[in-house]
Scaffold this active site. Structure first.
Site, mmCIF file in Angstrom:
data_model
loop_
_atom_site.group_PDB
_atom_site.id
_atom_site.type_symbol
_atom_site.label_atom_id
_atom_site.label_comp_id
_atom_site.label_asym_id
_atom_site.label_seq_id
_atom_site.Cartn_x
_atom_site.Cartn_y
_atom_site.Cartn_z
ATOM 1 N N HIS A 1 -51.454 28.382 -71.535
ATOM 2 C CA HIS A 1 -52.626 27.866 -71.269
ATOM 3 C C HIS A 1 -52.650 26.381 -71.377
ATOM 4 O O HIS A 1 -53.445 25.583 -70.820
ATOM 5 C CB HIS A 1 -53.475 28.352 -72.267
ATOM 6 C CG HIS A 1 -54.012 29.782 -72.253
ATOM 7 N ND1 HIS A 1 -55.588 30.053 -71.932
ATOM 8 C CD2 HIS A 1 -53.497 30.994 -72.141
ATOM 9 C CE1 HIS A 1 -55.522 31.386 -72.018
ATOM 10 N NE2 HIS A 1 -54.278 31.938 -71.730
ATOM 11 N N HIS B 1 -46.936 39.383 -70.836
ATOM 12 C CA HIS B 1 -47.894 40.277 -71.428
ATOM 13 C C HIS B 1 -47.203 41.655 -72.187
ATOM 14 O O HIS B 1 -47.938 42.359 -72.511
ATOM 15 C CB HIS B 1 -48.803 40.839 -70.459
ATOM 16 C CG HIS B 1 -49.855 39.893 -70.100
ATOM 17 N ND1 HIS B 1 -51.152 40.134 -69.108
ATOM 18 C CD2 HIS B 1 -50.304 38.451 -70.372
ATOM 19 C CE1 HIS B 1 -51.656 39.233 -69.162
ATOM 20 N NE2 HIS B 1 -51.477 38.099 -69.816
#
Length: 371
Positions: free
Chosen positions: A75, A204
């Site tokens: 991010h 993930h």
């Protein structure tokens, strides 16, 4: 720096390192703890390593703190837009630590919801050790991955100057974005293509979600969230049958296993003709998974930076742990089989996998941050 230029810089750097090692003995520096590094400035990071392993990662665990530290890297790094810069607007600094320096602004952006906790957890270490936020975020992410069995041997470079202004909103992909939107976003950020986008999502494999479904926390993306393996790429191709919580949340679709969450972007990327075959290529192929993610993680952590002006401190990152046991790298969980797969790659059939014995069970949630 554009991704293709970055790729060339990394490739040249690695080639020169190999060539030099073959001709002369590599120049090393010995740190106070007796360990050697390629550059003496890297020695200070051993103190940071010992501190965060003991006091942030609780003895080197691949838990919630590690998962959130990995998420923070992405991010912070992806918030860069050369397209905005070309229009005369500030497009963000990429991997510059702005999400920590301007945390009250950036953690309020919708895709960054929940990151205020990991930023608050990491800030005291930055202040204690006198390192830049950008370097610390990249370091903590690399160390976090080294704590997850099966992960690549991670690289870490220093030299990120503190951000001077917050990144603009709208640069971090959302779970409800379309495939076109996400491909366009990563292409703008670093000239990444759709295959490299899939490589990024290997993260993930060791991740969980706290903020998509407000009724339940710590929902993993696959059944092995403490291991860096390709189960994420297997289980996202199961036919969706249920929600792990309330359901009907923005960016969430039905998952194929009880207790497991599936976000819309993972579901669509696993089935889109541009990405489905690359997605499937990781099933049963741990070496490809490791190699591709090792490269893309380093590329992301150098977005907005000049790699030639950075110092390679990869010697400080712990050796990655092997996947425990002698089991397969990819498998069907108990109760699942090939009939549960929604075949999406038109070029090759889905690999043949074994089904683990035993009854079908619900995937356990990830415990929250420890105090």
């Amino acid at each position: 720096m554009a991704f293709k230029q970055l790729f060339a810089a990394i490739t040249v750097a690695l080639s020169l390192t190999a060539a030099n090692a073959a001709v002369v003995k590599e120049k090393r520096a010995t740190c106070a703890n007796g360990k050697t590094v390629g550059d003496a400035s890297c020695c200070a990071w051993f103190d940071v390593l010992d501190d965060i392993q003991a006091n942030m990662f609780h003895g080197g665990q691949c838990g919630a703190e590690a998962h959130e530290s990995i998420r923070l890297v992405f991010h912070d790094s992806i918030a860069i837009s050369p397209a905005m810069e070309a229009k005369g607007k500030f497009g963000g600094g990429g991997a510059d630590g702005s999400i920590m320096i301007f945390d009250t602004i950036e953690t309020a952006f919708h895709p960054n919801i929940g990151l205020d906790e990991v930023v608050a957890m990491q800030k005291p270490f930055v202040q204690k050790h006198g390192v830049t936020p950008g370097d610390f975020i990249a370091f903590a992410g690399a160390v976090a991955l080294s704590n997850c069995p099966g992960a690549p041997q991670m690289n870490f470079f220093t030299g990120r100057k503190p951000a001077t202004q917050p990144a603009p909103d709208g640069l971090v992909p959302e779970p409800f974005h379309t495939v076109d939107q996400i491909i366009a976003r990563v292409n703008d950020a670093g000239e990444f293509d759709e295959l490299e986008l899939v490589w990024m999502l290997s993260a993930h494999s060791v991740a969980a979600v706290n903020d998509v479904d407000p009724t339940v926390q710590g929902l993993p993306f696959d059944s092995t969230p403490g291991i860096f393996d390709s189960q994420f790429f297997v289980e996202t191709q199961f036919r969706g049958t249920l929600f792990p919580g309330s359901g009907g949340n923005q960016g969430e679709v039905e998952s194929g296993m009880a207790g497991e969450i599936r976000i819309q972007t993972d579901h669509t990327l696993a089935r889109d003709s541009r990405t489905a075959c690359e997605w499937q290529s990781f099933v049963g192929n741990q070496s490809k998974l490791v190699d591709d993610f090792q490269f893309i993680f380093l590329a992301l952590t150098q977005l907005g930076q000049d790699p030639n002006a950075m110092t390679d401190c990869s010697d400080v990152i712990p050796l990655s742990k092997p996947i425990p046991g002698n089991g397969p790298f990819s498998f069907f969980p108990p109760g699942k089989s090939h009939s549960d797969i929604e075949q999406a790659c038109a070029e090759t059939p889905f690999p043949s996998l074994v089904t683990l014995p035993g009854p079908a069970t619900s995937v356990a949630r990830i415990p929250p941050h420890k105090a």
